[in-house]
Design a protein around this motif. Structure first.
Motif, short mmCIF file in Angstrom:
data_model
loop_
_atom_site.label_atom_id
_atom_site.label_comp_id
_atom_site.label_asym_id
_atom_site.label_seq_id
_atom_site.Cartn_x
_atom_site.Cartn_y
_atom_site.Cartn_z
N GLY A 201 0.80 -1.21 0.00
CA GLY A 201 0.00 0.00 0.00
C GLY A 201 0.84 1.26 0.00
N SER A 202 0.21 2.37 -0.37
CA SER A 202 0.90 3.64 -0.48
C SER A 202 1.45 4.13 0.85
CB SER A 202 -0.05 4.69 -1.07
OG SER A 202 0.57 5.96 -1.13
N LEU A 203 0.69 3.99 1.91
CA LEU A 203 1.12 4.50 3.22
C LEU A 203 2.41 3.83 3.68
CD1 LEU A 203 0.42 6.32 5.66
CD2 LEU A 203 -0.80 4.37 6.61
N MET A 204 2.48 2.51 3.55
CA MET A 204 3.65 1.78 4.05
C MET A 204 4.85 1.90 3.14
SD MET A 204 2.44 0.85 6.84
CE MET A 204 3.82 -0.10 7.46
N ASP A 205 4.60 2.15 1.85
CA ASP A 205 5.71 2.27 0.89
C ASP A 205 6.23 3.69 0.79
OD1 ASP A 205 7.57 1.54 -1.07
OD2 ASP A 205 6.14 1.87 -2.69
N LEU A 206 5.31 4.67 0.69
CA LEU A 206 5.69 6.06 0.48
C LEU A 206 5.35 6.96 1.66
CD1 LEU A 206 4.66 6.53 -3.27
CD2 LEU A 206 6.91 5.93 -2.33
N GLY A 207 4.20 6.74 2.27
CA GLY A 207 3.78 7.59 3.39
C GLY A 207 4.74 7.55 4.56
N ILE A 208 5.48 6.47 4.67
CA ILE A 208 6.45 6.36 5.76
C ILE A 208 7.50 7.46 5.70
CG2 ILE A 208 7.88 4.72 4.46
CD1 ILE A 208 8.58 3.42 7.16
N TYR A 209 7.81 7.97 4.51
CA TYR A 209 8.86 8.99 4.40
C TYR A 209 8.44 10.32 5.04
CZ TYR A 209 11.58 5.82 1.54
OH TYR A 209 12.31 4.74 1.09
N ASP A 236 -4.30 0.95 0.41
CA ASP A 236 -4.55 2.30 -0.05
C ASP A 236 -3.71 2.64 -1.28
OD1 ASP A 236 -2.33 2.07 1.68
OD2 ASP A 236 -2.30 4.24 1.99
N ALA A 237 -4.28 3.49 -2.14
CA ALA A 237 -3.57 3.97 -3.32
C ALA A 237 -2.95 5.34 -3.07
CB ALA A 237 -4.52 4.07 -4.51
N ARG A 238 -3.55 6.11 -2.16
CA ARG A 238 -3.07 7.45 -1.81
C ARG A 238 -3.78 7.88 -0.54
NH1 ARG A 238 -6.06 7.50 -6.37
NH2 ARG A 238 -8.13 8.45 -6.25
N GLY A 239 -3.27 8.97 0.06
CA GLY A 239 -3.92 9.43 1.27
C GLY A 239 -3.20 10.60 1.92
N THR A 240 -3.75 11.03 3.06
CA THR A 240 -3.22 12.14 3.84
C THR A 240 -3.19 11.76 5.31
OG1 THR A 240 -4.16 13.74 2.27
CG2 THR A 240 -3.54 14.57 4.44
#
Length: 372
Positions: A201-209, A236-240
């Motif tokens: 998911g997006s949060l674990m791959d990118l949101g972590i940064y 998730d695909a994207r988020g805030t």
């Protein structure tokens, strides 16, 4: 708020005094492992002794590609063959397996007597992360999350110049990029990056940064508010994610963390009363600019003054992504450290907790969540 780690930072009695390379065993043979191997090839103080992957042929191919002497199909084989006193001992295990296996593999390596570096995310749940820290303490071994941003020169520049803005009121951190794996998913496949069983998911791959950078700079938030767009597969695909600091040194600060695997992103920014500091990438900032009265530009410009604080790096060199992190790991292990002062375990545990709460609010559930 997470409790500070009870682990000591250094244990002088186990300090290495020789100049021999720090010897690594690598778990995983994907692109992260390839980055790591490329970084090791550029670091005189490091050497990869062995690699293991769930598929023996993949481990063997990776070993051949990177000049690694030993390849295995299981952790147990590698641990048994390269423990203390063996002909080719390993000092540190680099965990680059799927997200869902980070905790299991890290704890196994620690209990087998190895130091451990775990690729981000450190774990999937706070309880997993706390168990990893406890395993490192019990084994008296070094443990660190491989969150490369902590050791980047761009983030160092950011830490140096943020105080010039005075009290911060609003921070926006963005890590968004269209994923080639999204095309695979849209065509009917389920790549690991979007597989809930593997912690995708997006949060674990990118949101972590952005989340980890906020915690690195400001500590664990008092409140987490998250929204996101779910795919049919359940991730998730994207988020805030909004991190709110209600009390203490950063009382009143809100950090808005944007992440997406379906669209390109925007620059990140830090805003005070009169000044804004912007960066092009919250993973590894390169272009950094200060705008406002605090800038050392033409003072006659007043609020329009700007100062270029950008850093230069060899962006095309193989392994550049992990070079700074690797050099620091080698230094810490050689010194007998048990964690990093710059990126302590308490911050990794805090980030995992924030990500877990954000997932809960968005509705992303992993098998690990059912275990507490």
């Amino acid at each position: 708020m997470s409790e500070p780690s009870r682990m000591s930072n250094t244990v002088p009695t186990t300090r290495r005094t020789d100049d021999a390379p720090i010897r690594f065993g690598v778990i995983g043979a994907g692109f992260i492992a390839r980055w790591f191997a490329q970084a090791v090839a550029r670091e005189p103080g490091a050497q990869i002794v062995a690699v293991t992957s769930a598929r023996r042929e993949r481990a063997a191919a990776f070993a051949t590609e990177h000049g690694i002497a030993h390849a295995y199909a299981s952790l147990e084989e590698m641990f048994a063959a390269h423990g203390p006193g063996s002909k080719a001992p390993i000092d540190v295990i680099h965990v680059g397996s799927p997200n869902s296996l980070h905790a299991q593999h890290a704890i196994a390596a620690l209990e087998a007597g190895f130091h451990v570096v775990v690729e981000k995310p450190f774990a999937l749940t706070r309880s997993q992360a706390e168990a990893m820290v406890e395993a490192a303490r019990a084994a008296d071994r070094f443990l660190m999350e491989g969150w490369l941003s902590a050791f980047e020169p761009g983030v160092a520049r950011l830490r140096e110049h943020l105080p010039r803005l005075g009290r911060l009121h609003r921070v926006v951190l963005s890590k968004e990029q269209f994923s080639s794996r999204m095309e695979v998913y849209r065509s009917g496949g389920l790549p690991p990056a979007f597989d809930p069983a593997l912690g995708g998911g997006s949060l674990m791959d990118l949101g972590i940064y952005p989340v980890s950078l906020a915690i690195h700079l400001f500590g664990e938030p008092d409140r987490v508010t998250a929204t996101g767009t779910l795919l049919e597969c359940g991730v998730d695909a994207r988020g805030t994610v909004v991190l709110s600091y209600d009390c203490g040194e950063h009382a009143g600060l809100e950090v808005v963390c944007l992440h997406s695997k379906t669209s390109p992103g925007i620059e990140s920014s830090f805003a005070g009363d009169h000044d804004v500091l912007s960066i092009d990438d919250c993973q590894w900032p390169r272009r950094i600019e200060l705008r406002g009265p605090a800038a050392n530009g033409d003072q006659a410009q007043g609020a329009q003054a700007h100062e270029d604080l950008s850093v230069e790096r060899d962006a095309e060199a193989p392994g550049h992504q992990l070079a700074y992190e690797l050099a620091e790991v080698c230094r810490l292990v050689r010194a007998g450290a048990r964690q990093s002062d710059l990126h302590p375990l308490s911050r990794s545990v805090a980030a995992v907790g924030v990500l877990q709460e954000a997932r809960r609010q968005v509705g992303v559930r992993f098998p690990a969540d059912e275990q507490g």
